[in-house]
Scaffold this motif. Structure first.
Motif, PDB file in Angstrom:
ATOM      1  N   ILE A 113      -2.374  -2.257   6.623  1.00 36.35           N
ATOM      2  CA  ILE A 113      -2.977  -0.931   6.770  1.00 36.35           C
ATOM      3  C   ILE A 113      -2.778  -0.406   8.189  1.00 36.35           C
ATOM      4  CG2 ILE A 113      -5.147   0.357   6.732  1.00 36.35           C
ATOM      5  CD1 ILE A 113      -6.021  -1.598   4.455  1.00 36.35           C
ATOM      6  N   VAL A 157      -3.765  -0.333  -2.121  1.00 37.72           N
ATOM      7  CA  VAL A 157      -3.781  -1.473  -1.200  1.00 37.72           C
ATOM      8  C   VAL A 157      -4.053  -2.720  -2.030  1.00 37.72           C
ATOM      9  CG1 VAL A 157      -4.906  -2.531   0.786  1.00 37.72           C
ATOM     10  CG2 VAL A 157      -4.635  -0.033   0.690  1.00 37.72           C
ATOM     11  N   LEU A 164      -4.319   7.153   1.354  1.00 31.60           N
ATOM     12  CA  LEU A 164      -3.964   5.740   1.325  1.00 31.60           C
ATOM     13  C   LEU A 164      -4.463   5.168   0.004  1.00 31.60           C
ATOM     14  CD1 LEU A 164      -2.963   3.127   2.803  1.00 31.60           C
ATOM     15  CD2 LEU A 164      -5.325   2.874   3.612  1.00 31.60           C
ATOM     16  N   CYS A 195       0.861  -1.179   0.000  1.00 34.57           N
ATOM     17  CA  CYS A 195       0.000   0.000   0.000  1.00 34.57           C
ATOM     18  C   CYS A 195       0.898   1.230   0.000  1.00 34.57           C
ATOM     19  CB  CYS A 195      -0.970   0.015   1.177  1.00 34.57           C
ATOM     20  SG  CYS A 195      -0.232   0.361   2.777  1.00 34.57           S
ATOM     21  N   TYR A 231     -12.789  -1.201   6.352  1.00 37.76           N
ATOM     22  CA  TYR A 231     -12.068   0.021   6.724  1.00 37.76           C
ATOM     23  C   TYR A 231     -12.615   0.624   8.018  1.00 37.76           C
ATOM     24  CZ  TYR A 231      -9.207   0.130   2.539  1.00 37.76           C
ATOM     25  OH  TYR A 231      -8.272  -0.167   1.582  1.00 37.76           O
TER      26      TYR A 231
END
Length: 141
Positions: free
Chosen positions: A77, A61, A58, A47, A105
């Motif tokens: 992450i 990924v 971000l 990532c 997330y």
């Protein structure tokens, strides 16, 4: 055993080879903070924390298919975001999560972006949505 590490900028081409081999979107640039998970010395996930107009996004990924559903993305992450914020307290990390991954997330501490996105990030999101990508802006403080 898996290890998570921040790649030095000089090693950016290694993560691009990983992305290419996996046919994943995106390319790392030397100004990105590139994080990888290795199984022994082989990159199995990556990532990037990408600087965008004074903000951090971000992106990229990706976990190799044979390593999915084993906690690799979570470890990647969490390590990247926690380390980044420990070095850069008070910063916000944004991401554009695919809708079907919002719960993932959220479990990592990201929130749906109910506040106004910075203009450059809003412009990028608008462009991606125009490409029919099913994305949701999220942030981690």
């Amino acid at each position: 055993m898996y290890s998570v590490e921040l790649l030095p900028a000089i090693m950016t081409p290694l993560v691009n080879k990983f992305y290419d081999a996996q046919k994943a979107r995106g390319r790392a640039a030397k100004h990105d903070n590139v994080w990888v998970v290795k199984d022994n010395s082989k990159i199995i996930a990556a990532c990037r924390l990408q600087p965008v107009d004074g903000y951090w996004l971000l992106v990229g990924v990706y976990v190799a298919p044979q390593f999915r559903r084993k906690g690799v993305a979570k470890k990647l992450i969490e390590s990247a975001v926690y380390h980044f914020l420990s070095v850069n307290p008070g910063q916000t990390v944004y991401t554009f999560a695919y809708r079907h991954l919002c719960h993932f997330y959220t479990a990592l501490g990201f929130q749906n972006n109910s506040c106004q996105l910075p203009s450059e990030l809003a412009s990028r999101l608008s462009s991606y949505l125009g490409q029919n990508r099913q994305l949701v802006a999220m942030y981690y403080v």
